[in-house]
Design an enzyme around this catalytic site. Structure first.
Site, mmCIF file in Angstrom:
data_model
loop_
_atom_site.group_PDB
_atom_site.id
_atom_site.type_symbol
_atom_site.label_atom_id
_atom_site.label_comp_id
_atom_site.label_asym_id
_atom_site.label_seq_id
_atom_site.Cartn_x
_atom_site.Cartn_y
_atom_site.Cartn_z
ATOM 1 N N GLU A 41 27.225 -79.330 42.397
ATOM 2 C CA GLU A 41 26.200 -80.358 42.526
ATOM 3 C C GLU A 41 25.738 -80.790 41.133
ATOM 4 O O GLU A 41 25.641 -79.971 40.219
ATOM 5 C CB GLU A 41 25.015 -79.801 43.317
ATOM 6 N N LYS A 114 23.982 -85.893 50.887
ATOM 7 C CA LYS A 114 23.205 -84.679 51.148
ATOM 8 C C LYS A 114 22.134 -84.945 52.201
ATOM 9 O O LYS A 114 21.332 -85.878 52.072
ATOM 10 C CB LYS A 114 22.571 -84.194 49.844
ATOM 11 N N CYS A 156 24.346 -77.639 48.652
ATOM 12 C CA CYS A 156 23.244 -76.799 48.205
ATOM 13 C C CYS A 156 22.251 -76.441 49.310
ATOM 14 O O CYS A 156 22.504 -75.548 50.113
ATOM 15 C CB CYS A 156 22.561 -77.462 47.012
#
Length: 272
Positions: A41, A114, A156
């Protein structure tokens, strides 16, 4: 079998420097035999301020970071999962945290934005994060066909939401790639625990490239990029600094594990 690699970086506010480092590490991973390479990321930019990502945002389909990902995939003949980069969204004051996938010819084959945004105060520290101040959330999971198997992509903070991966499993996910920038504190507490749990409960491979080191914005990330097999075994781990881990993706082993231990077929409750 095909070898995959997870790249670890300690990215800086300099996009050009980060791209040079990413190019070097992808090249080294390809030389070691990797056919699928995943970046962490924020690989291209860990800015000093949240506004830095707004200034660096690219329109979908055009921009220096996207051009880099395409060219490096073609140059080294590898599939590249491009960490996250800032892509323009609907709000001019925000970006999408977008992960792009390129094939070994340099063609873009998929995009994931995301979904879960990191809006937390880290216990025991003074660290406060509000990703929603500068990032628009996505709303759609991604699973695609690749030469390596059915590939799912998450980013993440997504890691903490197991129902998200169950929905990907319904689409046949065999390999999960999860580019990350886990903080040092949360990483030490939960990184390996969560990664291995996602591998075990979904009986899939997990490829986890992470940021790992000290950053010029004062942030410290946990590193420990790793690759995990469907039984929860850590196949390789890189603790800190720049480097990569690699391992074979063995779909025959995956099928044997799923056949001998058919937990996915024993579920009684199902997510939407």
């Amino acid at each position: 079998m095909n070898k995959c690699a997870a790249i670890q970086m300690a990215s800086s506010p300099s996009i050009s420097s980060n791209l040079l480092e990413a190019d070097k590490l992808i090249g080294e991973a390809a030389k070691a035999g990797a056919k699928l390479v995943a970046l962490p990321e924020n690989f291209a930019l860990m800015g000093e301020h949240e506004s830095d990502k707004i200034k660096a945002k690219e329109v979908d389909g055009s921009g220096p970071i996207q051009n880099f990902l395409s060219s490096v995939a073609k140059k080294y003949g590898v599939w590249v999962v491009g960490g996250t980069i800032p892509i323009a969204g609907d709000d001019a004051n925000k970006v999408r945290a977008t992960c792009l996938v390129y094939d070994d010819k340099g063609a873009r084959v998929a995009r994931y934005d995301k979904v879960h945004l990191f809006d937390v105060s880290v216990p025991g520290t003074q660290e406060i994060y509000r990703e929603s101040d500068s990032i628009e959330a996505g709303d759609t999971p991604l699973v695609i066909d690749t030469p390596f198997g059915k590939l799912g992509v998450a980013v993440c903070y997504d890691l903490r939401f197991p129902e998200f991966f169950r929905s990907m499993g319904k689409q046949g996910m065999e390999i999960l790639v999860i580019p990350s920038a886990f903080t040092a504190e949360t990483g030490a507490a939960h990184w390996e625990l969560l990664l291995r749990a996602r591998a075990v409960e979904n009986l899939c491979y997990v490829i986890a490239p992470n940021q790992g080191g000290f950053h010029l914005n004062g942030r410290r990330t946990f590193g420990h990029s790793m690759i995990i097999d469907p039984w929860g075994v850590v196949l390789d781990c890189y603790k800190t600094g720049g480097g990569f881990v690699s391992a074979e993706i063995d779909l025959e082993r995956l099928e044997k594990v799923r056949s001998a231990f058919p937990a996915l077929n024993h579920r009684r409750f199902f997510c939407a």
